[in-house]
Design a protein around this motif. Structure first.
Motif, PDB file in Angstrom:
ATOM      1  N   ARG A  60       7.109  41.638  70.459  1.00  0.00           N
ATOM      2  CA  ARG A  60       5.834  41.695  69.378  1.00  0.00           C
ATOM      3  C   ARG A  60       6.372  43.761  70.664  1.00  0.00           C
ATOM      4  N   ALA A  61       6.794  43.773  71.545  1.00  0.00           N
ATOM      5  CA  ALA A  61       6.816  44.590  72.166  1.00  0.00           C
ATOM      6  C   ALA A  61       8.221  45.340  71.758  1.00  0.00           C
ATOM      7  N   ILE A  62       9.155  44.599  71.552  1.00  0.00           N
ATOM      8  CA  ILE A  62      10.445  45.596  70.558  1.00  0.00           C
ATOM      9  C   ILE A  62      10.031  46.056  69.626  1.00  0.00           C
ATOM     10  N   SER A  64       7.696  47.005  68.076  1.00  0.00           N
ATOM     11  CA  SER A  64       6.057  47.914  68.158  1.00  0.00           C
ATOM     12  C   SER A  64       6.771  49.172  68.722  1.00  0.00           C
ATOM     13  N   HIS A  65       7.640  49.014  69.729  1.00  0.00           N
ATOM     14  CA  HIS A  65       8.297  50.580  69.686  1.00  0.00           C
ATOM     15  C   HIS A  65       8.478  51.235  68.732  1.00  0.00           C
ATOM     16  N   PRO A  66       7.776  52.640  69.206  1.00  0.00           N
ATOM     17  CA  PRO A  66       7.594  53.586  67.611  1.00  0.00           C
ATOM     18  C   PRO A  66       9.331  54.055  66.773  1.00  0.00           C
ATOM     19  N   ALA A  67      10.064  54.263  67.880  1.00  0.00           N
ATOM     20  CA  ALA A  67      11.344  54.000  67.529  1.00  0.00           C
ATOM     21  C   ALA A  67      11.918  52.523  66.420  1.00  0.00           C
ATOM     22  N   ILE A  68      11.450  51.913  66.625  1.00  0.00           N
ATOM     23  CA  ILE A  68      11.659  50.957  65.625  1.00  0.00           C
ATOM     24  C   ILE A  68      11.184  50.692  64.802  1.00  0.00           C
ATOM     25  N   SER A 127       2.865  47.206  65.686  1.00  0.00           N
ATOM     26  CA  SER A 127       2.586  48.779  66.515  1.00  0.00           C
ATOM     27  C   SER A 127       1.565  48.738  66.711  1.00  0.00           C
TER      28      SER A 127
END
Ligand code: HEM
Lengths: 130, 137
Positions: A60-62, A64-68, A127
């Motif tokens: 989830r952390a990956i 939800s990163h805005p760029a991703i 996100s």
């Protein structure tokens, strides 16, 4: 450029559309989305390598990163438009019955929108963390 | 497409017919053309897997564990390996279409070279991706 005598109006000539009232949009949009698919799919492969197989929190952390998340949303739009146009060609090539072609074309549209809505919603929900 | 009026006894006309696929001698360009279509349709259907993964991740830990269990199983990995190849093959096939769209590489030599490069390239990229995938674990 000399213009040959023609029954077509100048407007019709500018639009470049024949009696089908449709031009090269399908072909062109297929190419444009093919082009945008390339970097976006590569990003997606990177995301899967990074997040796939990881535990829930890490994945989830990956994602939800805005760029991703933004890249994933762009990917969803690009791929869903592209795959709908692409499958429509396949249907037109192989499904000949009037009713069957009609049904398959609509099912194709429904599928593409359903995939798009599901993926778009999933990325946004991950996100915004609800 | 516009409708074509088919006469009632359509077999009354001895029109030439296009032979079926199995009549042709296989060639690289023909095989890669078919592969592009097959991988395109496979990618289309496979979006269901992507939906499963991300919707599960959006749903909660237990849904995610189920998806993770399935996709990291042996069968799951084999399917994902095939999906990886499909995406690379289709991508390179698409880039090949771009080359043609610019009017290049229609001659026999470049045409064959591109067709072979599509297959070799997709296999290489697939293996590299999985090697990297395992290496970063
Ligand atoms: C990765 C980058 C991609 C590129 C460069 C690309 C390129 C292309 C191109 C140029 C075509 C048209 C082929 C033609 O005119 O005969 C096409 C067709 C198609 N694409 Fe893609 N594509 C990509 C990704 C995808 C993805 C991710 C999907 C599905 C999820 C997809 C599904 C399709 C389908 C179903 C067709 C129709 C196949 C056919 O008519 O034979 N493509 N693609």
């Amino acid at each position: 450029m000399s213009i040959k005598p023609s029954m077509r109006t100048p407007l019709s000539r500018v639009r470049g559309l024949g009696s089908a009232h449709a031009g090269t949009d399908h072909f062109w949009l297929q190419r444009v989305t093919a082009l945008s698919n390339v970097p976006l799919v590569l990003v997606f492969i990177g995301v899967v390598i990074a997040a796939g197989g990881r535990d829930y929190e890490a994945a989830r952390a990956i994602v939800s990163h805005p760029a991703i998340a933004i890249c994933l949303l762009l990917l969803v739009v690009s791929v869903c438009v592209h795959m709908r146009l692409g499958l429509q060609i396949v249907i037109e090539d192989y499904v000949h019955g009037h009713g069957a072609k009609f049904a398959a074309t609509i099912a194709n549209t429904f599928f593409a929108f359903a995939v798009g809505a599901a993926l778009g919603f999933a990325v946004l929900k991950i996100s915004f963390g609800a | 497409m516009a409708d074509v009026k088919v006469p009632a006894q359509r077999h009354a006309f001895a029109r030439p017919l296009s032979p079926h696929l199995q009549i042709y001698r296989w060639s690289w360009t023909m095989a890669m053309s078919i592969f592009h279509r097959v991988t395109g349709v496979a990618l289309y259907l496979g979006t269901a897997l992507v939906v499963w993964w991300l919707v599960a991740l959006a749903t909660g830990p237990s849904a995610y564990e189920t998806a993770r269990w399935a996709m990291t199983s042996l069968v799951g990995r084999l399917i994902l390996f095939g999906y990886t190849w499909a995406v690379f093959h289709h991508m390179l096939g698409g880039l090949r279409h771009f080359v043609w769209d610019f009017g290049a590489a229609f001659e026999r030599g470049p045409r064959m070279a591109l067709a072979k490069a599509t297959l070799a390239g997709s296999l290489a990229l697939t293996v590299i991706t999985w090697v990297v995938g395992y290496a970063v674990r």
